[in-house]
Design an enzyme around this catalytic site. Structure first.
Site, PDB file in Angstrom:
ATOM      1  N   SER A  14      65.311  52.667 -11.062  1.00 25.73           N
ATOM      2  CA  SER A  14      66.744  52.340 -10.993  1.00 25.73           C
ATOM      3  C   SER A  14      67.132  51.356 -12.084  1.00 25.73           C
ATOM      4  CB  SER A  14      67.079  51.707  -9.652  1.00 25.73           C
ATOM      5  OG  SER A  14      66.675  52.538  -8.613  1.00 25.73           O
TER       6      SER A  14
HETATM    7  N1  SAH Z   1      61.283  51.200  -6.809  1.00 26.89           N
HETATM    8  C1  SAH Z   1      60.860  52.222  -7.737  1.00 26.89           C
HETATM    9  C2  SAH Z   1      61.888  53.317  -7.803  1.00 26.89           C
HETATM   10  C3  SAH Z   1      61.260  54.658  -7.598  1.00 26.89           C
HETATM   11  S1  SAH Z   1      62.362  56.001  -7.380  1.00 26.89           S
HETATM   12  C4  SAH Z   1      60.526  51.635  -9.095  1.00 26.89           C
HETATM   13  O1  SAH Z   1      60.714  50.430  -9.316  1.00 26.89           O
HETATM   14  O2  SAH Z   1      60.036  52.377  -9.935  1.00 26.89           O
HETATM   15  C5  SAH Z   1      62.168  56.309  -5.650  1.00 26.89           C
HETATM   16  C6  SAH Z   1      60.819  56.758  -5.186  1.00 26.89           C
HETATM   17  O3  SAH Z   1      60.909  57.065  -3.803  1.00 26.89           O
HETATM   18  C7  SAH Z   1      60.264  58.019  -5.852  1.00 26.89           C
HETATM   19  O4  SAH Z   1      59.071  57.706  -6.503  1.00 26.89           O
HETATM   20  C8  SAH Z   1      60.056  58.986  -4.697  1.00 26.89           C
HETATM   21  O5  SAH Z   1      58.898  59.784  -4.826  1.00 26.89           O
HETATM   22  C9  SAH Z   1      59.925  58.024  -3.537  1.00 26.89           C
HETATM   23  N2  SAH Z   1      60.163  58.591  -2.206  1.00 26.89           N
HETATM   24  C10 SAH Z   1      61.082  59.519  -1.814  1.00 26.89           C
HETATM   25  N3  SAH Z   1      60.959  59.771  -0.503  1.00 26.89           N
HETATM   26  C11 SAH Z   1      59.938  58.984  -0.042  1.00 26.89           C
HETATM   27  C12 SAH Z   1      59.319  58.791   1.226  1.00 26.89           C
HETATM   28  N4  SAH Z   1      59.692  59.470   2.320  1.00 26.89           N
HETATM   29  N5  SAH Z   1      58.310  57.897   1.315  1.00 26.89           N
HETATM   30  C13 SAH Z   1      57.877  57.200   0.233  1.00 26.89           C
HETATM   31  N6  SAH Z   1      58.406  57.355  -0.995  1.00 26.89           N
HETATM   32  C14 SAH Z   1      59.431  58.235  -1.127  1.00 26.89           C
END
Ligand code: SAH
Length: 277
Positions: free
Chosen positions: A119
């Site tokens: 993000s």
């Molecule tokens: N906080 C992260 C943002 C990652 S984007 C950073 O700093 O990089 C959001 C992430 O949520 C993705 O990697 C996606 O695979 C994950 N995601 C989606 N649904 C999920 C779930 N049910 N449990 C765990 N992770 C999930």
């Protein structure tokens, strides 16, 4: 992943005992506040200036690059000092692919592979600032024990670790879980535990959490999240809102009587999916 080790830095009072509050889950719909307002011209100008002042080749290791990002966050209305300091300390360019490193300090989301994105800093900063406004954070001056759903590349987990007593971060995609583990290898500045699993279930062995933050948005709030939140704690998560016609930022506070909910401005996060891969 099991219980925190002996001596973990999360002193829990009796009021934290799971299930100690009334069973009802009343919600109170606050007037939407436009917290995630569009960039104002001032912030846009600051961003343009940063682009020109940071040509390729400028040492990204330099604290000056990060402090420019921090000043831009400040100009954009982020006033939570601990959050700003954390942004000044974590090297975002180390969490993205080398080809994207020169964009790491712009206020933009970036691909991290497997269809997912990290993000943009201003959105992460607002979410972390919202956590800091909880009753527990205001009393303790720290985020205590935090659950993050969606580890991705591990950047937000690193920020959280500087603001919390301990972070447990769950990622459903094995390659991203491994990437975050690699990125956080040698990270000695805070306690981060990474779990490969379905974050919709939370992590009962570590519950209750003082704060919960999700980086992926679904159609409804998984019941485990409010259930695993400590009294006085807060969760912040993107969620689909039919009335708004898209995703909004949901803030849920747990009180002694139940849960209180607010819906803030529109956001765009990747979807919350079920299961793990
Ligand atoms: N906080 C992260 C943002 C990652 S984007 C950073 O700093 O990089 C959001 C992430 O949520 C993705 O990697 C996606 O695979 C994950 N995601 C989606 N649904 C999920 C779930 N049910 N449990 C765990 N992770 C999930």
């Amino acid at each position: 992943m099991s219980r925190p080790p002996r001596g973990a830095r999360f002193p829990l009072g009796l009021d934290h005992l799971h299930g100690s509050t009334a069973p009802g889950r009343p919600t109170e719909r606050a007037e939407p506040r436009d917290l995630l307002r569009p960039q104002r011209p001032l912030a846009q100008a600051a961003r343009d200036a940063l682009r020109q002042a940071a040509p390729a080749g400028l040492g990204l290791d330099s604290a000056a690059v990060r402090s420019r990002m921090v000043e831009r966050l400040r100009a954009d209305g982020i006033a939570c000092e601990p959050v700003l300091q954390a942004f000044g300390r974590v090297e975002r360019h180390r969490f993205v692919d080398t080809a994207l490193a020169t964009q790491a300090y712009e206020d933009t989301s970036l691909p991290i592979g497997h269809g997912q994105t990290i993000s943009k800093p201003s959105v992460v900063a607002r979410m972390l600032s919202l956590l800091f406004e909880s009753e527990r954070a205001r009393a303790a001056g720290t985020l205590g024990r935090v659950l993050e759903i969606g580890t991705g590349c591990g950047y937000q987990a690193a920020l959280l670790s500087l603001l919390a007593g301990g972070v447990l971060s769950i990622e459903r995609l094995r390659p991203l879980h491994d990437k975050a583990r690699h990125n956080l290898h040698g990270w000695r500045q805070g306690d981060v535990r990474l779990v490969h699993g379905d974050g919709r279930l939370g992590h009962a062995p570590w519950a209750p959490f003082d704060h919960i933050v999700a980086a992926a948005g679904g159609d409804a709030l998984p019941p485990a999240w409010p259930d695993q939140l400590a009294v006085g704690g807060r969760l912040v998560a993107p969620m689909q809102d039919a009335r708004a016609g898209g995703q909004v930022l949901l803030v849920v506070d747990r009180t002694a009587d139940g849960w209180r909910e607010q819906r803030l401005g529109a956001v765009h996060f990747v979807p919350l999916k079920s299961g793990r891969e």
